[in-house]
Design a protein around this motif. Structure first.
Motif, PDB file in Angstrom:
ATOM      1  N   VAL A  53       0.463  -0.897   0.031  1.00  0.00           N
ATOM      2  CA  VAL A  53      -0.180  -0.056   0.526  1.00  0.00           C
ATOM      3  C   VAL A  53       0.779   1.210  -0.368  1.00  0.00           C
ATOM      4  O   VAL A  53       0.964   1.911  -0.545  1.00  0.00           O
ATOM      5  CB  VAL A  53      -0.957   0.043   1.082  1.00  0.00           C
ATOM      6  N   ILE A  54       2.241   0.925   0.573  1.00  0.00           N
ATOM      7  CA  ILE A  54       3.051   2.257   0.434  1.00  0.00           C
ATOM      8  C   ILE A  54       3.045   2.458  -0.440  1.00  0.00           C
ATOM      9  O   ILE A  54       3.473   3.632  -1.336  1.00  0.00           O
ATOM     10  CB  ILE A  54       4.272   2.417   1.898  1.00  0.00           C
ATOM     11  N   TYR A  55       3.793   1.329  -1.308  1.00  0.00           N
ATOM     12  CA  TYR A  55       4.115   2.204  -2.610  1.00  0.00           C
ATOM     13  C   TYR A  55       3.578   2.167  -3.562  1.00  0.00           C
ATOM     14  O   TYR A  55       3.778   2.799  -4.397  1.00  0.00           O
ATOM     15  CB  TYR A  55       5.524  -0.092  -2.843  1.00  0.00           C
ATOM     16  N   LEU A  56       2.274   1.669  -3.512  1.00  0.00           N
ATOM     17  CA  LEU A  56       1.486   2.089  -3.858  1.00  0.00           C
ATOM     18  C   LEU A  56       0.867   4.548  -4.457  1.00  0.00           C
ATOM     19  O   LEU A  56       0.668   4.501  -5.228  1.00  0.00           O
ATOM     20  CB  LEU A  56      -0.070   1.366  -4.112  1.00  0.00           C
ATOM     21  N   ILE A  57       0.909   3.507  -3.403  1.00  0.00           N
ATOM     22  CA  ILE A  57       0.659   5.444  -2.722  1.00  0.00           C
ATOM     23  C   ILE A  57       2.085   6.357  -3.438  1.00  0.00           C
ATOM     24  O   ILE A  57       1.550   7.149  -3.549  1.00  0.00           O
ATOM     25  CB  ILE A  57       0.847   5.379  -0.940  1.00  0.00           C
ATOM     26  N   ILE A  58       2.652   5.690  -3.132  1.00  0.00           N
ATOM     27  CA  ILE A  58       4.383   6.460  -3.469  1.00  0.00           C
ATOM     28  C   ILE A  58       4.033   6.876  -5.011  1.00  0.00           C
ATOM     29  O   ILE A  58       4.365   8.015  -5.521  1.00  0.00           O
ATOM     30  CB  ILE A  58       5.361   5.594  -3.013  1.00  0.00           C
ATOM     31  N   GLY A  59       4.630   5.394  -5.781  1.00  0.00           N
ATOM     32  CA  GLY A  59       3.834   5.951  -7.223  1.00  0.00           C
ATOM     33  C   GLY A  59       3.137   6.484  -7.778  1.00  0.00           C
ATOM     34  O   GLY A  59       2.525   7.046  -8.646  1.00  0.00           O
ATOM     35  N   ALA A  60       1.753   6.193  -6.739  1.00  0.00           N
ATOM     36  CA  ALA A  60       0.550   7.500  -7.242  1.00  0.00           C
ATOM     37  C   ALA A  60       0.786   8.664  -7.101  1.00  0.00           C
ATOM     38  O   ALA A  60       0.410   9.582  -7.710  1.00  0.00           O
ATOM     39  CB  ALA A  60      -1.086   7.082  -6.355  1.00  0.00           C
ATOM     40  N   LEU A  61       1.648   9.328  -6.056  1.00  0.00           N
ATOM     41  CA  LEU A  61       1.784  11.067  -5.729  1.00  0.00           C
ATOM     42  C   LEU A  61       2.466  11.621  -6.951  1.00  0.00           C
ATOM     43  O   LEU A  61       2.669  11.945  -7.315  1.00  0.00           O
ATOM     44  CB  LEU A  61       2.324  10.449  -4.351  1.00  0.00           C
ATOM     45  N   SER A  62       3.861  10.217  -6.857  1.00  0.00           N
ATOM     46  CA  SER A  62       5.228  10.583  -8.094  1.00  0.00           C
ATOM     47  C   SER A  62       4.172  10.668  -9.512  1.00  0.00           C
ATOM     48  O   SER A  62       4.940  11.256 -10.186  1.00  0.00           O
ATOM     49  CB  SER A  62       6.020   9.434  -8.163  1.00  0.00           C
TER      50      SER A  62
END
Length: 100
Positions: free
Chosen positions: A21-30
């Motif tokens: 979930v953390i990686y998905l959030i970082i990917g979506a934000l970037s």
């Protein structure tokens, strides 16, 4: 094959799910977050290009590739923490493979 305690298995999957979930959030934000605030980020430049353009063209891809490597390293450490080690997997499956 030994049984795994339900509490240990639940903790393992909870930690793995939290990391994903953390990686998905970082990917979506970037990828999407930079575009949403493009006007604000247009004041910053990288190699002569506005920051929002750079992130859309190359930066999001670089962040995605970095997240893949980070995920691999963190996943290995989580696996070792819960006793799921590559060498242990090889020992358990020794002699059980078929050559085609």
């Amino acid at each position: 094959m030994k049984k795994i305690d339900k509490k240990v298995a639940d903790a393992y999957f909870r930690e793995r799910t939290r990391n994903i979930v953390i990686y998905l959030i970082i990917g979506a934000l970037s990828s999407f977050g930079i575009v949403l605030f493009a006007e604000f980020f247009s004041g910053f430049t990288i190699n002569g290009f506005p920051f929002h353009y750079f992130m859309g063209a190359q930066g999001a891809v670089v962040v995605f590739i970095l997240l893949l490597f980070i995920n691999a390293k963190v996943s290995d450490s989580v696996d070792k923490k819960y006793g799921i080690d590559e060498s242990k997997n090889e020992q358990l499956s020794a002699g059980k493979t078929l050559d085609h």
